[in-house]
Design an enzyme around this catalytic site. Sequence first.
Site, PDB file in Angstrom:
ATOM      1  N   ASP A   8       0.865  -1.173   0.000  1.00 26.00           N
ATOM      2  CA  ASP A   8       0.000   0.000   0.000  1.00 26.00           C
ATOM      3  C   ASP A   8       0.909   1.233   0.000  1.00 26.00           C
ATOM      4  OD1 ASP A   8      -2.359   1.678   0.557  1.00 26.00           O
ATOM      5  OD2 ASP A   8      -1.531   1.798   2.579  1.00 26.00           O
ATOM      6  N   ASP A  10      -0.347   5.076   0.915  1.00 24.34           N
ATOM      7  CA  ASP A  10      -0.656   6.091   1.930  1.00 24.34           C
ATOM      8  C   ASP A  10      -0.659   5.483   3.329  1.00 24.34           C
ATOM      9  OD1 ASP A  10      -0.960   8.130   0.036  1.00 24.34           O
ATOM     10  OD2 ASP A  10      -3.023   7.556  -0.368  1.00 24.34           O
TER      11      ASP A  10
END
Length: 252
Positions: A8, A10
């Site tokens: 991922d 953020d």
Amino acid sequence: MLRALIFDVDGTLAETEDLHRQAFNDAFAEMDLPWTWNAAFYADLLAVMGGKERLAHYVETHHSEDLATLRPRLAEIHDRKTRIYGDLVAGGRLGLRPGIARLVAEARAGGVRLAVASTTSRPNVEALLRMNFPHGDVPFDVIACGDEAARKKPAPDVFELALRRLGVEAAEAIAFEDSVAGIRSALDAGLPVVATRSRYTETHRLDGAFSALSDLGEPDAPHVLLSGIPWPGGVVTLAGLQAWQESREAGA
């Protein structure tokens, strides 16, 4: 055999969320919109996955009386925010979280493929990667973003897209996440998950991750184990991930 690591962006690769918040606020100011999102309010908005969706949700729930006027402006507002975010990142405002650069380098040296699976838009991802991996040396073989998937996290679509582009099975990869929605997305794609708690997920239960940590750790700054399996020296390494994968396969 461990063939890929999928990250991922953020909150996982970097603590991006507050910079996104600042970029939204700057865009609002530039467009003469009398809105300001403070950190606590933005933390609540993060329950809506994806910046475009988050902005639309905000307008629909807090400015419904002006919806007819504001809806046609949403794309322009988000485009302005994306440009501002890219400028903030390019200005050196955002580094990688502890252990990320080290683990990425270990994976490259070890022949393990790398991917990004994120709900954020591609320009945001590319801005972060250009800043932290300069001179065209971006190490990720695949970048899968929310705009390319039919559904945002917690649906598994973006992780499934990353797996298809990598050409590996879920059992041959490990995902790295920082949120409840991200963990659910990865698990539903069949991926085991290492979770690292970020600034905006401090209150999240990281259930489902086989190891939950403060960060990936560095030799001189070990992480804090929150739950699940521990790591020698408080550092997540490629060798440690491979050993976990081998033990998992042996017990299957």
